[in-house]
Design an enzyme around this catalytic site. Structure first.
Site, mmCIF file in Angstrom:
data_model
loop_
_atom_site.group_PDB
_atom_site.id
_atom_site.type_symbol
_atom_site.label_atom_id
_atom_site.label_comp_id
_atom_site.label_asym_id
_atom_site.label_seq_id
_atom_site.Cartn_x
_atom_site.Cartn_y
_atom_site.Cartn_z
ATOM 1 N N SER A 108 0.892 -1.205 -0.020
ATOM 2 C CA SER A 108 0.028 -0.029 0.064
ATOM 3 C C SER A 108 1.146 1.188 -0.030
ATOM 4 O O SER A 108 2.070 1.219 0.465
ATOM 5 C CB SER A 108 -1.047 0.042 1.265
ATOM 6 O OG SER A 108 -1.555 1.260 1.417
ATOM 7 N N THR A 115 -5.772 2.464 -6.744
ATOM 8 C CA THR A 115 -7.200 2.470 -6.190
ATOM 9 C C THR A 115 -8.223 3.664 -6.603
ATOM 10 O O THR A 115 -7.625 4.701 -6.604
ATOM 11 C CB THR A 115 -7.005 2.421 -4.562
ATOM 12 O OG1 THR A 115 -6.490 1.275 -4.330
ATOM 13 C CG2 THR A 115 -8.282 2.548 -3.677
ATOM 14 N N HIS A 145 -13.827 -1.904 -0.959
ATOM 15 C CA HIS A 145 -12.779 -1.385 -0.018
ATOM 16 C C HIS A 145 -13.426 -2.063 1.368
ATOM 17 O O HIS A 145 -12.926 -1.619 2.359
ATOM 18 C CB HIS A 145 -12.848 0.095 -0.010
ATOM 19 C CG HIS A 145 -11.573 0.437 0.384
ATOM 20 N ND1 HIS A 145 -10.828 1.241 -0.728
ATOM 21 C CD2 HIS A 145 -10.871 0.735 1.367
ATOM 22 C CE1 HIS A 145 -9.665 1.760 -0.343
ATOM 23 N NE2 HIS A 145 -9.669 1.214 1.151
ATOM 24 N N LYS A 178 -8.549 -0.599 -8.825
ATOM 25 C CA LYS A 178 -8.836 -1.689 -7.636
ATOM 26 C C LYS A 178 -10.168 -0.640 -7.230
ATOM 27 O O LYS A 178 -9.974 0.308 -7.164
ATOM 28 C CB LYS A 178 -7.956 -1.650 -6.737
ATOM 29 C CG LYS A 178 -8.554 -2.280 -5.414
ATOM 30 C CD LYS A 178 -7.565 -2.439 -4.309
ATOM 31 C CE LYS A 178 -7.831 -2.957 -3.347
ATOM 32 N NZ LYS A 178 -9.080 -2.512 -2.371
ATOM 33 N N TYR A 204 -2.441 5.480 -4.247
ATOM 34 C CA TYR A 204 -2.927 6.638 -3.952
ATOM 35 C C TYR A 204 -2.599 8.003 -4.409
ATOM 36 O O TYR A 204 -1.313 8.027 -4.573
ATOM 37 C CB TYR A 204 -3.393 6.677 -2.554
ATOM 38 C CG TYR A 204 -4.410 5.863 -1.799
ATOM 39 C CD1 TYR A 204 -5.694 5.552 -2.272
ATOM 40 C CD2 TYR A 204 -3.703 4.988 -0.745
ATOM 41 C CE1 TYR A 204 -6.329 4.492 -1.376
ATOM 42 C CE2 TYR A 204 -4.496 4.056 0.015
ATOM 43 C CZ TYR A 204 -5.642 3.894 -0.443
ATOM 44 O OH TYR A 204 -6.639 3.167 0.280
#
Length: 385
Positions: free
Chosen positions: A105, A154, A274, A250, A129
């Site tokens: 992440s 994402t 999520h 995603k 992100y």
């Protein structure tokens, strides 16, 4: 004895301070979407076929030219260092040992280069992100140079979901002392001492931005999910300038978005809500999966996360057209309960359960699960091998 995901969840709840457990376990608003993820998966059934040779079970699949030993990977989860110091590396190492991909992440607590160094020949993807495009471009460049094999953008977080448990716990990083927090820490001394010795986690990949003010603002934006809301389909061209490898989206739930992903040259989509942490009114991931699979018409692989708790859930997702799934909370429960050994135990639990259920279904290879009829929906939930 820890035999299933619920067992690991209970052990995680016992070991973690309440505010940490609630951060991992909680979802948005009334948790309705989280419950749908579970109930809709449970509502589907699998009808076994008999008198088939299942003396050897092959759980492997091929994705983007790489062989996965199992049809699941480790989903990108943030603040793993809050669950267990060094948690990102523990998850990555366990994934590497078991031949499954680990997705790091943007909100990791260890530098992406350090995670890559844990197993340079392992399957490792980078999740992205986008709070600020220059920052995002730098992370993508670093991921490319470090040797990550795929990029996962994402797309379901234009703003953070309404996570009321976090608000009630006044959850924030860095911690701010309150009487409630003090009691929480005092009643969980093992976690508190470990955190004191290792230091509170931060977003390590944003700390490399150079200027401390920029770093602090980006970390605050990431924690509050203050994303770049000007990000649109055409933006993918900008991202492609920085990343030439497989690109996945995603957070796709709508068939039209899946078709758009194909038309814009995306290499794969992950059907996900999520884990119920964003829009509480969203459909379950498993109920959205068939329409997304139909929309892409086999042109790109479709993956799924959100709600997976047992290996039968993996089989159901594959039966409805998913190439593979990603696990989030079950592995974090294992991480909280037993550290790296707990992550290993959860992966082993899913692997053994999958092999058992494939034998019971009469499927000797993972691909045979995908031969189940895809036309059945919730309410007509019998999937026939």
């Amino acid at each position: 004895m820890l035999l299933n995901t619920d067992d690991f969840r209970r052990e995680a709840r016992r070991r973690l301070p309440r505010f940490v457990f609630d951060y991992v376990d909680g979802a948005a608003d009334d948790n309705s979407c989280l419950r749908r993820n579970h109930s809709d998966l449970d509502a589907l059934t699998l009808t076994p076929r008999v008198l088939r040779d299942t003396s050897r079970i092959d759980t492997s699949i091929e994705v983007f030219g790489s062989r996965w030993a199992l049809p699941f990977g480790v989903a990108p989860t943030g603040l793993n260092g809050l669950v267990r110091a060094g948690g990102d590396a523990m998850l990555a190492r366990a994934a590497a040992r078991n031949g499954v991909p680990f997705v790091l992440s943007t909100a990791a607590n260890m530098r992406l280069e350090d995670i890559r160094a844990t197993a340079t020949d392992a399957l490792q993807w980078m999740q992205l992100y986008v709070m600020h495009r220059e920052m995002a471009a730098r992370i993508v460049q670093r991921a490319r140079q470090a040797g990550y094999q795929a990029l996962v953008l994402t797309v379901d977080v234009p703003v953070s979901g309404n996570r009321e448990l976090d608000a009630r716990n006044s959850f924030r990083v860095p911690f701010r002392p309150t009487a409630r927090l003090g009691w929480d820490l005092a009643t969980h001394p093992r976690w508190s001492v470990s955190t004191l010795l290792n230091g509170p986690p931060d977003f390590a990949n944003l700390a490399d931005l150079g200027q401390s003010a920029d770093s602090a603002s980006m970390q605050a934006a990431l924690l509050s999910r203050a994303m770049d809301r000007t990000l649109v389909w055409e933006t993918l061209g900008w991202l492609r300038d920085h990343w030439k490898g497989p690109l996945l989206l995603k957070g796709v739930l709508h068939a039209d978005d899946a078709r758009a992903a194909v038309s814009y040259g995306v290499d794969g989509v992950i059907v996900s809500n999520h884990g119920g942490r964003q829009l509480d009114a969203a459909p379950s991931a498993i109920s959205a999966l068939p329409d997304v699979v139909a929309a892409v018409q086999g042109r790109i692989p479709v993956f799924m996360d959100s709600g997976i708790r047992r290996a039968t859930h993996i089989a159901k997702a594959i039966a409805l057209g998913a190439k593979a799934v990603f696990l989030g909370r079950p592995l974090l429960y294992g991480l909280a309960a037993r550290g790296e050994a707990g992550v290993e135990a959860v992966i082993t639990m899913f692997r053994d359960d999958l092999e058992r259920n494939m034998a019971l279904l009469g499927a000797s290879q993972t691909e045979q699960l995908s031969l189940m009829q895809h036309g059945n929906r919730l309410g007509r939930s019998n999937l026939n091998c």
